[in-house]
Design a protein around this motif. Structure first.
Motif, PDB file in Angstrom:
ATOM      1  N   LYS D 205      -0.606   6.818   5.913  1.00  0.00           N
ATOM      2  CA  LYS D 205      -0.126   8.181   6.186  1.00  0.00           C
ATOM      3  C   LYS D 205       0.696   8.725   5.032  1.00  0.00           C
ATOM      4  CE  LYS D 205      -0.260   8.237  11.224  1.00  0.00           C
ATOM      5  NZ  LYS D 205       0.482   7.704  12.391  1.00  0.00           N
ATOM      6  N   ASP D 206       1.400   7.807   4.351  1.00  0.00           N
ATOM      7  CA  ASP D 206       2.208   8.228   3.189  1.00  0.00           C
ATOM      8  C   ASP D 206       1.360   8.339   1.918  1.00  0.00           C
ATOM      9  OD1 ASP D 206       4.315   8.021   4.913  1.00  0.00           O
ATOM     10  OD2 ASP D 206       5.122   6.166   4.036  1.00  0.00           O
ATOM     11  N   CYS D 207       0.049   8.293   2.045  1.00  0.00           N
ATOM     12  CA  CYS D 207      -0.820   8.278   0.847  1.00  0.00           C
ATOM     13  C   CYS D 207      -0.451   7.123  -0.073  1.00  0.00           C
ATOM     14  CB  CYS D 207      -0.738   9.608   0.086  1.00  0.00           C
ATOM     15  SG  CYS D 207      -1.271  10.996   1.060  1.00  0.00           S
ATOM     16  N   ASP D 208      -0.067   6.010   0.531  1.00  0.00           N
ATOM     17  CA  ASP D 208       0.404   4.871  -0.257  1.00  0.00           C
ATOM     18  C   ASP D 208      -0.360   3.612   0.183  1.00  0.00           C
ATOM     19  OD1 ASP D 208       2.004   3.494  -2.082  1.00  0.00           O
ATOM     20  OD2 ASP D 208       3.828   4.540  -1.451  1.00  0.00           O
ATOM     21  N   SER D 209       0.057   2.473  -0.307  1.00  0.00           N
ATOM     22  CA  SER D 209      -0.652   1.236   0.012  1.00  0.00           C
ATOM     23  C   SER D 209       0.341   0.081   0.074  1.00  0.00           C
ATOM     24  CB  SER D 209      -1.715   0.953  -1.058  1.00  0.00           C
ATOM     25  OG  SER D 209      -1.102   0.710  -2.316  1.00  0.00           O
ATOM     26  N   VAL D 210      -0.095  -1.028   0.635  1.00  0.00           N
ATOM     27  CA  VAL D 210       0.753  -2.222   0.697  1.00  0.00           C
ATOM     28  C   VAL D 210      -0.040  -3.457   0.270  1.00  0.00           C
ATOM     29  CG1 VAL D 210       2.463  -1.475   2.407  1.00  0.00           C
ATOM     30  CG2 VAL D 210       0.249  -2.363   3.177  1.00  0.00           C
ATOM     31  N   GLY D 211       0.706  -4.481  -0.148  1.00  0.00           N
ATOM     32  CA  GLY D 211       0.106  -5.747  -0.558  1.00  0.00           C
ATOM     33  C   GLY D 211       0.388  -6.858   0.432  1.00  0.00           C
ATOM     34  N   GLY D 212       0.094  -8.068   0.053  1.00  0.00           N
ATOM     35  CA  GLY D 212       0.355  -9.186   0.941  1.00  0.00           C
ATOM     36  C   GLY D 212      -0.184 -10.485   0.382  1.00  0.00           C
ATOM     37  N   THR D 213      -0.095 -11.522   1.194  1.00  0.00           N
ATOM     38  CA  THR D 213      -0.577 -12.830   0.755  1.00  0.00           C
ATOM     39  C   THR D 213      -1.559 -13.396   1.767  1.00  0.00           C
ATOM     40  OG1 THR D 213       1.304 -13.917   1.808  1.00  0.00           O
ATOM     41  CG2 THR D 213       1.518 -13.448  -0.528  1.00  0.00           C
ATOM     42  N   VAL D 214      -2.444 -14.216   1.240  1.00  0.00           N
ATOM     43  CA  VAL D 214      -3.388 -14.948   2.076  1.00  0.00           C
ATOM     44  C   VAL D 214      -3.057 -16.425   1.979  1.00  0.00           C
ATOM     45  CG1 VAL D 214      -5.821 -15.632   2.303  1.00  0.00           C
ATOM     46  CG2 VAL D 214      -5.226 -13.243   1.814  1.00  0.00           C
ATOM     47  N   GLU D 215      -2.970 -17.074   3.117  1.00  0.00           N
ATOM     48  CA  GLU D 215      -2.853 -18.528   3.125  1.00  0.00           C
ATOM     49  C   GLU D 215      -4.198 -19.105   3.548  1.00  0.00           C
ATOM     50  OE1 GLU D 215       0.325 -21.727   4.763  1.00  0.00           O
ATOM     51  OE2 GLU D 215      -0.757 -20.684   6.360  1.00  0.00           O
ATOM     52  N   ALA D 216      -4.609 -20.163   2.882  1.00  0.00           N
ATOM     53  CA  ALA D 216      -5.888 -20.775   3.249  1.00  0.00           C
ATOM     54  C   ALA D 216      -5.797 -22.286   3.135  1.00  0.00           C
ATOM     55  CB  ALA D 216      -7.017 -20.247   2.360  1.00  0.00           C
TER      56      ALA D 216
END
Lengths: 368, 368, 368, 368
Positions: D205-216
């Motif tokens: 909604k803020d015309c923005d983005s987010v990151g994160g991590t994947v565990e495997a």
């Protein structure tokens, strides 16, 4: 290695003779090059089957589709992938090859290597048809080389015991390259060519086949390409040439004949230095490579092709299920001599190999 | 590639003829193997100079020192490194090579490739002396192969136009391998050998040199080793064989001679299947390799060596500083024929190549 | 790969901690470069053990001997080999490692991998001592890079939960590189360093150990180095960094911290174009690499080192012969924290990796 | 390397986001394996765009076509090639990317690397779409691994600062692998997942983005896979993981967190030996890899993904033709967070990497 070849410029080849498609991926091309695809088509056609009396009657058009790597008419520098769909398969003719192996084919060795799971139809991944992607890649590579005036040509040197005129080792006369390439039967001396064609036809009538050699040359190669020991240009070029089915020998310069000379005859003595401090020699027994490195003299090599393994004559084989001896008559459509169609394949392999070696020394930016 | 060769088992070679030391690193050996270093010494001695009339008078003892990779008398599986110190250098004899290049040597091409900075003394990294690490590595590799009853042998097949008896292509008679290896002059037929020695001596007296071919064989190879297209066993074996200085041709089975046969003559027909479902053939024109993959029949190959480039006769060359023509007399100590000492080098290259290919299919644990 | 790394410039490493020698072979160096071996010695000394309270008491002088590849004070371009003899081995301290494996060491995994035949003394080929050849190779590589004003620096970023000042990601201030490298304890902020040293000393007194992170930077890198997908510079650099023992994490730019930012915060916006048409950004969260290719901004990375596995505290292990649990007290001489000595190792790995990647794009002749 | 990855099992990837097709070639697969292509489709669908609110609205069906390598329902062992045709391209949205580069994308670096000739539409060869061939290859590889009960699973570990439950490092409970894979939003704890989805929606909604991590994690891996130094399993796995666009960090076991532990906490002590003489540990801070070699404990890793670079917020950039600053609003269809779709990509990369490493030790015949 395996189905991927090259260090800086890599070629991956895939496909089986009677599968969905064959093709390849060329990785590491310089970006921004215009590729003349009519010329690629010309090279492909030189190799294509079904054109002449002495070649298989299989009618593959070898039409390719580009999948990636070109944009706005130029190479992008990212992988150039292409496929060639298989169309004219007649697979039933091959059904028993995984049980009764054809002599001098890869049916038995492929069966062992792949535990019987290889696609045996028409030779599968072992088929001479897999040289089409190599010719495609070579046709691209030779256009890159041509931007630096490096040119490649080849001809049938021998069929059986019949010989064509050889290239002049000092000056292979590049006009010959195109002249020969344009001929249906790629020899320098058409009279010798007529005799060769008669020999092939005679073998065909006997349900038999004949072999021969291809001589090829590259001119315009800068000195200093290749490295000592394992990166000798002869090493890498032989490696890709032996990937061509039916090749049993590769030699450079005078090849095996040099063994009968004395050093004083075989040594290429230096006779001149040009403006760029390049030396030239008055003979070229070494075929333009010394210590694995190009000297600037023409690269010259010979490749030996065995007679087509597929012959219609009855042959002895074994039923691998029962272990019993059996007579085998190889069906299908086959060239009584693959040497005429092998000439562009040899040239293509040389082009790809040389391009890779030049890029290792000069870097990608040499071409831009 | 470059000075590192192999996929699963890698050999890195370093050194210059007149530098501090030459040597190598073998990476990827199976762990837990006992290496008989007397046998390694035997192989090294077969190649060593200074032993015979027809070989150079340089007296290198080729004594190596192991630096790593053996522990409690067994291979560790981690890199096995070794060095061979250079001792008997007479570098003054070579001082002008970087100015006036010797014909058919790598002096000029090495100068271009390395911008004049290569160690030119005695040929530097291009020297035939660099085959000593290859023989060492091959001596280790053949002991690994021997644990599976794979054996390698070679002999001088020709010197000039003189020929030795050939191996029987169906059964090269492994007892011959050892018998020939124990001879000072490695031929099967000593009478032919005496004529060859006379030819070499005659060339030496003329301040000249002669070339020849080596034939070699491997027996006991399981079927199914190698892969189609770029990982053909012929491709990898030719690649390492062309790394040997002076090699101008490599061929498998009948090689270039197969081009004069018809398919019905050249095809190796299957005649038997054994208990392990291996097929055998009644002839071996293909030299044990079909489609790039071993068939279980003996591997047979031939390697062409040019006449020793270093000859004492005056030759034409160019002073690279001035561009002027000049007469050159190559000084130093040189073999009038390197073929006798090349036999163990060819065998070593074959052993290393085959070991690498087997490991790719069978894995490291095949040997344990 | 295996014990050989690189595409255009290759590094082969050999040796075991308590064997005869360790060393390496660098293949593919540009010819004609002067190497300052005092500077190489300086880099080697930064890594060497036995210099400080917090490092192992083993006194290896790490004196190397060049075996090949230099001639008349310049690189030849052919393989540069070197050895470092092992001297101060106390092997008895390690005799039982192949029976009762040390926790978090490679004793057990090495035993399985090499079927018990690995040289287990002092960790053998797994020893941190094998980073000495890497530092040597990196010291050579950074001198090649320096000819194009590419400079590398690193520092201890954290020990346990204690932190040093970070490099400025836009301008890591290359004068800091040398200042930090000259310090016995390589931090930017010496007050933070004193606290870290106290923490390490406290761990040592407790017969325990601590871990930490290294931050490192490269400046002066031209834009356009690396390739998309598998030849991403991050891929190749991470590959060589994870070869350093005890490394458990590698990150570029903000690394794992970037995952808590929004795109609008993390994106590096372009703010200027210089004369050579290079763009610069007003932040450097990406650490100078986008799409696997250098942007010209400083390369920034972090490497996580686990606490030294060797601790004198009693630990639970298993006797692999009997399967019984047993208490183990690791003897021998060990650093309570390897991070200070790891800083030059990280820098060396980065240097070698970058040199290889640049050569792939620019070719060998870029440096001449 | 480059667009080809692997030693024994090789993956070549080609294509551009808006070109004709993307695809790949898998070379070196064991022959005779049945591949469940419904399962491949399931993996492909996990990665495919356009399925959920938080993913891009591009509707690619990712339907592939096999071109080679399967015969009678089994792998042949020769190259398995496949293509995925591009269909839903809207290229006009991307026309200016080669002039005004998007921050944190490869537009600028790709332009430099390829001299402006790269296919810039939709990111071209740099596009996240190129992970589809990787997922395909991984889906095949994991089926090979499954024949030896090796299983792989992953989940979103963090989005921004929000965390999912972690895998139990001793026993990641393989039933979780499938349960999580079947979820539209792949987390273990759905309550945490709901919060994450809300965070992503808020960013969108803020015309923005987010990151994160994947565990495997991978379970069932035999001990003894990998090699010390450059062939460490961490090296090869990190190499392929960093090939995934937007990855900025890779860590094994506790990763960067291990740096805050003491050795006595971080060391994984041995507590049992089973019938096959495998040791197990009572903790798994090292993530199943010691000295670059698997210990038999679960492999655990984390991968950091930066926030999606494409955001609709205005950003500062430069017109590369004029050098002037300009505001850029990235158009096109983009995920506000790519982490959910990245989970199967991480798993695929791990599967392919592990398969290659196992084949190097065990050989191709391990699987038959």
């Amino acid at each position: 290695m395996s189905s991927c070849w090259g260090n800086q410029i890599k070629l991956t080849i895939f496909g089986e003779s009677h599968g969905t498609a064959i093709g390849g991926v060329i990785d590491g091309l310089p970006p921004g090059l215009t590729i003349d695809f009519d010329e690629v088509g010309f090279q492909m056609k030189r190799r294509a089957p079904g054109q002449h009396q002495w070649s298989t009657h299989r009618h593959e058009t070898d039409e390719w589709e580009l999948l990636s790597g070109m944009f706005q008419g130029k190479t992008t520098g990212t992988p150039l992938a292409f496929q060639i769909r298989n169309r004219d398969q007649k697979s039933k003719a091959y059904a028993e090859l995984n049980i009764v192996p054809r002599p001098s084919h890869a049916d038995f060795t492929g069966n062992v290597r792949y535990h019987g799971y290889q696609d045996y139809r028409g030779g599968g991944h072992f088929s001479g048809r897999l040289t089409a992607p190599l010719v495609f890649a070579g046709a691209v590579a030779r256009q890159v080389l041509a931007t630096k005036n490096i040119q490649i040509g080849g001809h049938i040197r021998t069929i059986g015991t019949l010989s064509d005129t050889r290239f002049n080792p000092i000056d292979p006369a590049s006009h010959l390259f195109r002249e020969v390439a344009l001929k249906q039967f790629p020899v320098i001396d058409d009279t010798a060519g007529d005799q060769m064609k008669a020999l092939i036809e005679s073998a065909r009538k006997d349900c038999d086949s004949v072999g021969g050699t291809v001589e090829a040359a590259i001119i315009g190669v800068p000195a200093g390409i290749g490295s000592p020991i394992f990166d000798a240009l002869e090493s890498s070029m032989a490696s890709i040439l032996f990937a061509i089915p039916a090749v049993k020998g590769v030699s450079f310069g005078d090849g095996f004949d040099i063994t009968t000379l004395r050093g004083s005859q075989a040594n290429d003595q230096y006779d001149q230095m040009d403006d760029q401090r390049n030396l030239t020699t008055s003979s070229n027994h070494n075929g333009g490579i010394l210590g694995g490195i190009t000297s600037g003299m023409p690269i010259l090599l010979n490749v030996a092709f065995k007679p087509t393994a597929s012959i219609a004559k009855p042959q002895q084989s074994i039923n691998m299920r029962t272990g019993e001896q059996t007579k085998l008559i190889v069906k299908g459509r086959h060239d009584p001599c693959i040497v005429p169609r092998a000439v562009p394949v040899v040239e293509a392999a040389m082009a790809f190999s040389l391009l890779d070696s030049i890029c290792q020394i000069k870097g990608l930016e040499y071409w831009s």
